[in-house]
Design an enzyme around this catalytic site. Structure first.
Site, mmCIF file in Angstrom:
data_model
loop_
_atom_site.group_PDB
_atom_site.id
_atom_site.type_symbol
_atom_site.label_atom_id
_atom_site.label_comp_id
_atom_site.label_asym_id
_atom_site.label_seq_id
_atom_site.Cartn_x
_atom_site.Cartn_y
_atom_site.Cartn_z
ATOM 1 N N CYS A 31 -2.708 -3.937 7.212
ATOM 2 C CA CYS A 31 -2.326 -4.199 8.601
ATOM 3 C C CYS A 31 -2.775 -3.051 9.500
ATOM 4 C CB CYS A 31 -0.822 -4.409 8.707
ATOM 5 S SG CYS A 31 0.170 -2.971 8.243
ATOM 6 N N ARG A 56 22.153 -23.311 -7.483
ATOM 7 C CA ARG A 56 23.242 -22.919 -8.391
ATOM 8 C C ARG A 56 22.800 -22.795 -9.847
ATOM 9 N NH1 ARG A 56 23.429 -27.918 -6.643
ATOM 10 N NH2 ARG A 56 23.635 -29.679 -8.095
ATOM 11 N N GLU A 69 0.823 -1.200 0.000
ATOM 12 C CA GLU A 69 0.000 0.000 0.000
ATOM 13 C C GLU A 69 0.865 1.261 0.000
ATOM 14 O OE1 GLU A 69 -2.207 -2.952 2.782
ATOM 15 O OE2 GLU A 69 -0.177 -2.605 2.027
#
Length: 350
Positions: A78, A213, A53
């Site tokens: 949140c 790898r 946000e």
């Protein structure tokens, strides 16, 4: 597809760019729309950085339009102070009149509190737009907080006659089942998960390095179940102990730390996998890929302690050897990677 679903789909596209660098935080995509025009976009920065946000609102050039726009966000904003301020307060500060949310955040510190806070300040909230897809995107985060354990991915390769490894009489060059493209696919899975697990016999037989790898990304934490510390005490220089990643050894003898290797003492008279889950949960490891061998994989299957499984298969045969694990579930998806076929099984729906 509705207009809300259209913009939420864009949120999901953005959120995918943040995985796995945001872990242990979820990756969130956000889109700000003014009269049918996207004026801001963003997704969660790597762990410790801005939430989606914040990055979305920071991207807006026409700041005066923010109070007249609708914010689409793939996860509930949140409402608590973590490493960054609450996103719900940011939305209220900018006087955004409407927020469309993909799914609720079931983390105990949020869990509906963000929605409640927005509504208390007069923000219109539309919930659960493409909820299934939004939960799927952050399945590691949701599994960890809802089940108190990591998201568990099983992976192995098997021959056309269902063997995971040949008999000891088979020449070393015939041990490998999959081609190079499949190996790169495997390394892409490793790059997405936080930790990777094998049993002692896999290290003794194959001497794997368990790194990424052949694919861009960080190496996962390597976890080895080695009851008597046989591989650690051995004079052989096993690749799993190279300092290119951290290695944890679950054993019954002692706790220790030496450079990048840590011994973690557990009881082998009790359920080993349950103790493993406790260790990973306490250390905030949200996802685990299990690559074998057969006995280790079968333990996870028998205890129903898994969420997804990728089974790679090839046309070659061994005739005899170690039988591959068996899954009593229907195939959820099927695709090809180079010359190899991949079957995806799901044990949990999000």
């Amino acid at each position: 597809m509705s207009l809300s679903e259209y913009y939420m789909s864009r949120c999901l596209e953005l959120a995918k760019k943040g995985i796995p660098s945001t872990l242990p935080n979820p990756s969130v995509g956000a889109v700000l729309v003014y009269q049918g025009r996207i004026i801001g976009e963003g997704y969660t920065s790597p762990y410790g950085g801005n939430h989606g946000e914040v990055n979305c609102l920071n991207s807006v050039k026409e700041k005066d339009l923010i109070p007249f726009s609708t914010l689409y966000v793939s996860l509930e904003p949140c409402s608590h102070i973590g490493k960054t301020p609450p996103c719900a307060d940011l939305i209220i500060h900018h006087k955004i009149p409407k927020v469309v949310v993909g799914c609720l955040d079931t983390f105990s510190e949020v869990s509906g509190k963000g929605i409640e806070r927005l509504r208390q300040h007069g923000v219109e909230v539309e919930l659960n737009v493409l909820e299934k897809e939004c939960r799927e995107l952050n399945k590691r985060f949701f599994t960890f907080h809802e089940k108190q354990r990591p998201f568990i991915l099983l992976k192995w390769a098997e021959t056309a006659d269902k063997f995971i490894a040949p008999s000891p009489s088979v020449h070393e060059k015939e041990r490998w089942i999959t081609a190079s493209e499949a190996n790169q696919f495997t390394h892409s899975l490793r790059a997405t998960e936080r930790a990777i697990l094998v049993g002692k016999n896999t290290v003794l037989t194959d001497n794997p390095s368990l790194t990424t790898r052949n694919y861009p990304g960080d190496n996962p934490i390597r976890i080895l179940i080695d009851r008597k510390l046989e591989t650690w005490k051995s004079e052989k220089d096993f690749a799993i102990y190279q300092p290119n990643s951290v290695t944890w050894i679950l054993n019954e003898e002692r706790n220790f730390k030496e450079n990048s290797v840590e011994g973690i003492q557990i009881s082998f008279e009790k359920n080993v996998l349950n103790q493993l889950m406790d260790v990973l949960t306490k250390r905030t490891v949200q996802s685990l890929i299990v690559e074998g061998g057969r006995a280790t994989l079968q333990q996870f299957l028998d205890q129903e302690l898994w969420d997804e499984a990728y089974v790679l298969s090839a046309d070659k045969t061994f005739g005899e050897g170690l039988k591959a694990p068996r899954i009593e579930k229907p195939v959820s998806d099927f695709f090809e990677v180079g010359k190899n076929k991949v079957s995806l099984y799901k044990n949990t729906a999000f």
